[in-house]
Design a protein around this motif. Structure first.
Motif, mmCIF file in Angstrom:
data_model
loop_
_atom_site.group_PDB
_atom_site.id
_atom_site.type_symbol
_atom_site.label_atom_id
_atom_site.label_comp_id
_atom_site.label_asym_id
_atom_site.label_seq_id
_atom_site.Cartn_x
_atom_site.Cartn_y
_atom_site.Cartn_z
ATOM 1 N N LYS A 93 -20.713 50.290 -56.326
ATOM 2 C CA LYS A 93 -21.538 49.136 -56.219
ATOM 3 C C LYS A 93 -21.350 47.972 -57.043
ATOM 4 C CE LYS A 93 -25.192 49.179 -53.555
ATOM 5 N NZ LYS A 93 -25.125 48.210 -52.510
ATOM 6 N N LYS A 94 -20.855 48.687 -58.540
ATOM 7 C CA LYS A 94 -20.295 47.700 -59.386
ATOM 8 C C LYS A 94 -19.133 46.992 -59.317
ATOM 9 C CE LYS A 94 -22.692 49.648 -63.335
ATOM 10 N NZ LYS A 94 -22.622 50.632 -64.286
ATOM 11 N N ILE A 95 -18.315 47.834 -58.582
ATOM 12 C CA ILE A 95 -16.893 47.457 -58.334
ATOM 13 C C ILE A 95 -16.579 46.234 -57.273
ATOM 14 C CG2 ILE A 95 -14.353 48.233 -57.323
ATOM 15 C CD1 ILE A 95 -14.892 50.958 -58.683
ATOM 16 N N GLY A 96 -17.433 46.292 -56.199
ATOM 17 C CA GLY A 96 -17.363 45.225 -55.156
ATOM 18 C C GLY A 96 -18.334 45.438 -53.939
ATOM 19 N N ILE A 97 -18.095 44.519 -52.973
ATOM 20 C CA ILE A 97 -18.846 44.684 -51.871
ATOM 21 C C ILE A 97 -18.588 46.013 -51.029
ATOM 22 C CG2 ILE A 97 -19.393 43.646 -49.563
ATOM 23 C CD1 ILE A 97 -18.681 41.040 -50.669
ATOM 24 N N VAL A 98 -19.409 46.740 -50.956
ATOM 25 C CA VAL A 98 -19.371 48.205 -50.103
ATOM 26 C C VAL A 98 -19.352 48.149 -48.721
ATOM 27 C CG1 VAL A 98 -20.062 50.533 -50.335
ATOM 28 C CG2 VAL A 98 -20.240 49.082 -52.355
ATOM 29 N N MET A 99 -18.444 48.613 -48.033
ATOM 30 C CA MET A 99 -18.281 48.546 -46.429
ATOM 31 C C MET A 99 -18.095 49.887 -46.030
ATOM 32 S SD MET A 99 -16.148 44.878 -46.200
ATOM 33 C CE MET A 99 -14.771 45.524 -47.157
ATOM 34 N N TRP A 100 -18.959 50.227 -45.179
ATOM 35 C CA TRP A 100 -18.932 51.571 -44.677
ATOM 36 C C TRP A 100 -18.244 51.266 -43.130
ATOM 37 C CZ3 TRP A 100 -23.974 53.723 -42.215
ATOM 38 C CH2 TRP A 100 -23.867 55.038 -41.288
ATOM 39 N N LEU A 101 -17.165 51.995 -43.093
ATOM 40 C CA LEU A 101 -16.346 52.202 -41.759
ATOM 41 C C LEU A 101 -16.892 53.301 -40.942
ATOM 42 C CD1 LEU A 101 -12.390 51.488 -42.285
ATOM 43 C CD2 LEU A 101 -14.345 49.864 -41.437
ATOM 44 N N ASP A 102 -17.430 52.919 -40.045
ATOM 45 C CA ASP A 102 -17.995 54.036 -39.284
ATOM 46 C C ASP A 102 -17.365 54.119 -37.657
ATOM 47 O OD1 ASP A 102 -19.692 56.186 -38.669
ATOM 48 O OD2 ASP A 102 -21.412 55.034 -38.281
ATOM 49 N N ALA A 103 -17.641 55.170 -36.947
ATOM 50 C CA ALA A 103 -16.945 55.436 -35.803
ATOM 51 C C ALA A 103 -17.495 56.468 -34.935
ATOM 52 C CB ALA A 103 -15.350 55.586 -35.490
ATOM 53 N N ASP A 104 -17.289 56.703 -33.732
ATOM 54 C CA ASP A 104 -17.649 57.774 -33.050
ATOM 55 C C ASP A 104 -17.271 58.943 -33.365
ATOM 56 O OD1 ASP A 104 -18.690 58.458 -30.327
ATOM 57 O OD2 ASP A 104 -17.080 59.748 -30.543
ATOM 58 N N PRO A 105 -18.229 60.307 -33.856
ATOM 59 C CA PRO A 105 -17.600 61.577 -34.428
ATOM 60 C C PRO A 105 -16.599 62.014 -33.807
ATOM 61 C CG PRO A 105 -20.083 61.235 -34.138
ATOM 62 C CD PRO A 105 -19.726 60.084 -33.430
ATOM 63 N N ASP A 106 -16.531 62.019 -32.417
ATOM 64 C CA ASP A 106 -15.200 62.541 -31.813
ATOM 65 C C ASP A 106 -14.013 61.825 -32.093
ATOM 66 O OD1 ASP A 106 -16.920 64.193 -30.414
ATOM 67 O OD2 ASP A 106 -16.873 63.153 -28.504
ATOM 68 N N ILE A 107 -14.007 60.531 -32.304
ATOM 69 C CA ILE A 107 -12.876 59.897 -32.873
ATOM 70 C C ILE A 107 -12.509 60.283 -34.286
ATOM 71 C CG2 ILE A 107 -11.998 57.570 -33.392
ATOM 72 C CD1 ILE A 107 -13.604 56.621 -30.900
ATOM 73 N N LEU A 108 -13.515 60.113 -35.162
ATOM 74 C CA LEU A 108 -13.389 60.746 -36.556
ATOM 75 C C LEU A 108 -12.517 61.970 -36.678
ATOM 76 C CD1 LEU A 108 -16.898 59.378 -38.066
ATOM 77 C CD2 LEU A 108 -14.658 58.539 -38.376
ATOM 78 N N PHE A 109 -13.283 62.985 -35.794
ATOM 79 C CA PHE A 109 -12.799 64.420 -35.895
ATOM 80 C C PHE A 109 -11.417 64.355 -35.560
ATOM 81 C CE2 PHE A 109 -12.170 68.586 -34.012
ATOM 82 C CZ PHE A 109 -12.140 69.548 -35.335
ATOM 83 N N GLU A 110 -11.043 63.844 -34.423
ATOM 84 C CA GLU A 110 -9.724 63.646 -33.957
ATOM 85 C C GLU A 110 -8.723 63.136 -35.036
ATOM 86 O OE1 GLU A 110 -6.105 63.124 -32.432
ATOM 87 O OE2 GLU A 110 -7.367 61.141 -32.687
ATOM 88 N N ARG A 111 -9.224 62.059 -35.487
ATOM 89 C CA ARG A 111 -8.135 61.597 -36.695
ATOM 90 C C ARG A 111 -8.156 62.442 -37.899
ATOM 91 N NH1 ARG A 111 -10.837 55.819 -37.033
ATOM 92 N NH2 ARG A 111 -10.221 55.012 -35.021
#
Ligand code: S3P
Length: 175
Positions: A93-111
């Motif tokens: 939080k102190k380091i910078g703007i925190v950005m959560w990259l999300d995606a469909d679980p099937d895509i995440l799992f494949e990658r």
């Protein structure tokens, strides 16, 4: 002066790829916690896990993250489990703007399983492990993030630009 950008998210969400592009777009320096850990030990992530265990890996990860507090002009891609420790969440939080990259679980799992370089998924049933880990972490990504970006329906080459737009919108709302 542009703020720092911190990417969080589960394995396979594209933090490193998007982070590199964000660095090009902003002129910031790109840093990746896993790369920094590998450099400090001169060992691969799977080797660090097998020699030091997950706790040993997490200690190295925490040191790398805490050392970056106060450093300007960076895009930081954090390992998927970096959000597990409270100290890391505070530092990110102190380091910078925190950005959560999300995606469909099937895509995440494949990658996430494409490279075989993720020791936590090296189990008899990787999909079950993946689902359990993801379910146990989602609330942490969610509570830490200033911005969430779901890349499921966005062309890969457009993600970094759109994430940057979201981050800048967040900044102007906050200021
Ligand atoms: C981990 C994610 C990995 C790496 C390590 C542990 C995790 O990074 O830090 O294998 O706990 O989710 P990526 O998210 O870049 O794959």
């Amino acid at each position: 002066m542009l703020p720092n950008f911190v990417l969080i998210g589960f394995m396979g969400c594209g933090k490193s790829t998007v982070g590199r592009k964000l660095a090009t777009l902003t002129g910031h320096r790109f840093l990746d916690t896993d790369d920094a850990i590998v450099e400090t030990r001169n060992l691969s992530i799977p080797d660090i896990f097998s020699k030091l265990g997950e706790d040993g890996f997490r200690d190295l990860e925490q040191r790398v993250i805490e050392d970056l507090v106060g450093v300007a002009g960076i895009v930081l891609s954090s390992g998927g489990g970096a959000i597990l420790r409270e100290q890391n969440r505070e530092a990110l939080k102190k380091i910078g703007i925190v950005m959560w990259l999300d995606a469909d679980p099937d895509i995440l799992f494949e990658r996430a399983t494409r490279t075989g370089k993720r020791p936590l998924l090296n189990t008899p049933n990787p999909r079950e492990t993946f689902d359990t880990l993801l379910a146990s972490r989602r609330h942490l990504y969610e509570s830490l993030a200033d911005v969430r970006f779901d890349s499921t329906h966005t062309e890969q080459e457009d993600v970094a630009r759109k994430v940057l737009e979201e981050a800048m919108r967040f900044r102007s709302r906050r200021n």
